[in-house]
Motif scaffolding. Structure first.
Motif, short mmCIF file in Angstrom:
data_model
loop_
_atom_site.label_atom_id
_atom_site.label_comp_id
_atom_site.label_asym_id
_atom_site.label_seq_id
_atom_site.Cartn_x
_atom_site.Cartn_y
_atom_site.Cartn_z
N LEU A 54 -5.28 -4.98 5.78
CA LEU A 54 -5.72 -3.60 5.54
C LEU A 54 -6.44 -3.04 6.76
O LEU A 54 -6.20 -1.90 7.17
CB LEU A 54 -6.63 -3.54 4.32
CG LEU A 54 -5.97 -3.50 2.94
CD1 LEU A 54 -7.03 -3.60 1.85
CD2 LEU A 54 -5.13 -2.23 2.75
N LEU B 271 -2.93 0.73 -3.99
CA LEU B 271 -2.66 -0.64 -3.56
C LEU B 271 -2.05 -1.40 -4.73
O LEU B 271 -2.68 -1.55 -5.78
CB LEU B 271 -3.95 -1.31 -3.10
CG LEU B 271 -3.83 -2.75 -2.59
CD1 LEU B 271 -2.90 -2.84 -1.38
CD2 LEU B 271 -5.22 -3.31 -2.24
N ILE C 69 -9.31 3.11 -0.80
CA ILE C 69 -8.32 2.87 -1.84
C ILE C 69 -8.72 3.61 -3.11
O ILE C 69 -9.82 3.45 -3.62
CB ILE C 69 -8.18 1.36 -2.13
CG1 ILE C 69 -7.82 0.59 -0.85
CG2 ILE C 69 -7.15 1.12 -3.23
CD1 ILE C 69 -6.49 0.99 -0.25
N LEU D 125 0.86 -1.18 0.00
CA LEU D 125 0.00 0.00 0.00
C LEU D 125 0.90 1.24 0.00
O LEU D 125 1.74 1.41 0.88
CB LEU D 125 -0.90 0.01 1.24
CG LEU D 125 -1.86 1.19 1.36
CD1 LEU D 125 -2.92 1.14 0.26
CD2 LEU D 125 -2.53 1.19 2.74
#
Length: 368
Positions: free
Chosen positions: A171, A151, A181, A142
């Motif tokens: 996550l 990501l 994201i 990430l």
């Protein structure tokens, strides 16, 4: 603590640069004399102990000492853990932040690489892995660019068994939800890299993310002739890639060559493992990180023998050439590297050793 002599028979005890306690030597000497006088007076006035008092006192002291010396039995206990905490390790690259995320692991046997068993056993023993299964992690990364979260790869989800599919937990442990994201940046479209973009029903896991994919890879996995020519064992890879891509239809961007991605990431084509297999170099100031995708699938085998490739390389010779080029570049330029199958947390350097290479893991990032 530092002591420094000062003029006028005085000195100071320096605990910190901002704390100075001045002391006068004359006053200290007078205090010392007074204390010694009081001790002597107290000793003269102490009562005379009888023989009985002495022994009873000694016995009581001995009993107290014995009681205090008895071993204490700890009553607190806890069951043995059956799983790890989520694999999450952050580090800075210049002013940017990169977090290694562990999706899980899988076993990679010598047969998968067509490796001579005696040489594979020697390498395993050399790496203190003799007699143990040869495991490889599946990692994702990430990247926090400040204005967006990217990501790189998404793990295997449920495509390769119960030891994988832990990216959502990682996550969450990192305090990031799928909705945060902004972009999914793929190294290629094998299941252990793309399967995590969809759920069991084929719906997008990341509702606000753009999918960015190497154009050559997208074309290959959507080519019916390539799927027909593939061995039966690999046909599901084509179906999985298409299903994953369909969930992001309308928000997919294809890149080619050494494309610039968001200004901080540069694509590095590494074809062979798949036609569009791509690494990415993250640059921030004087710092950089080369995220090389699947250049190496198993560090124990392939760093000593870069010519060894896994059975699922689409073009083995091209893959070996790309692997050698990436290793040479990493060693010569002393690049900090990260890989999707390097030992977690998967960040370190490559050095040359004999006729091959070795991985030098980066130290734990003590501070951010």
């Amino acid at each position: 603590m530092q002591f420094a002599c000062l003029p006028g028979d005085a000195f100071e005890m320096r605990f910190r640069d901002d704390l100075h306690v001045p002391l006068d030597l004359v006053k200290l000497q007078a205090a010392h004399v007074s204390i010694q006088s009081n001790i002597k007076s107290s000793m003269r006035n102490t009562m005379t102990l009888s023989r009985r008092t002495l022994f009873s006192g000694a016995a009581g002291a001995a009993a107290a000492l014995a009681a205090s010396s008895l071993p204490r039995i700890a009553t607190a206990k806890a069951p043995l853990a059956t799983s790890h905490q989520s694999g999450v390790v952050r580090r800075r690259v210049g002013s940017l932040e990169v977090t290694a995320l562990l999706d899980g692991y899988l076993e990679m046997t010598p047969e998968l690489f067509g490796a001579p068993l005696d040489e594979a056993a020697r390498l395993a023993t050399e790496q203190f892995k003799g007699g143990e299964p040869n495991l490889s992690p599946v990692n994702a990364f990430l990247v926090n660019l400040g204005d967006r979260l990217v990501l790189i790869d998404t793990g295997a989800a449920n495509s390769f068994g119960p030891t994988l599919g832990r990216l959502p937990e990682a996550l969450a442990a990192n305090g990031v939800s799928p909705a945060q994201i902004d972009a999914i940046l793929l190294t290629h479209m094998h299941p252990d890299h793309i399967a995590g973009v969809i759920d069991a029903n084929g719906n997008a896991v990341f509702p606000n993310a753009e999918m960015i994919v190497p154009e050559a890879d997208f074309a290959y996995w959507h080519d019916d002739a390539s799927m027909s020519a593939a061995p039966n064992a690999f046909k599901p890879f084509f179906k999985g890639a298409r299903l994953a891509a369909k969930a992001y239809e309308g928000r997919t961007t294809k890149i080619s060559g050494e494309a610039d991605v968001f200004g901080a990431l540069k694509a590095v084509p590494l074809p062979g493992h798949t036609p569009g297999h791509t690494g990415y170099i993250l640059n921030s100031g004087d710092a950089s990180l080369f995220i090389w995708g699947d250049t190496v699938h198993n560090a124990t085998y392939q760093l000593a023998h870069p010519e060894w490739g896994p059975a699922f390389d689409v073009d083995p010779e091209m893959a070996a050439n790309s692997r050698k080029r990436a290793l040479d570049m990493s060693a010569a330029d002393r690049l900090l590297i990260a890989g999707m199958h390097m030992p977690f947390p998967a960040v370190g350097h490559i050095a040359t050793e004999n006729l091959g290479y070795k991985f030098v893991p980066a130290e734990w990032p003590y501070a951010l």
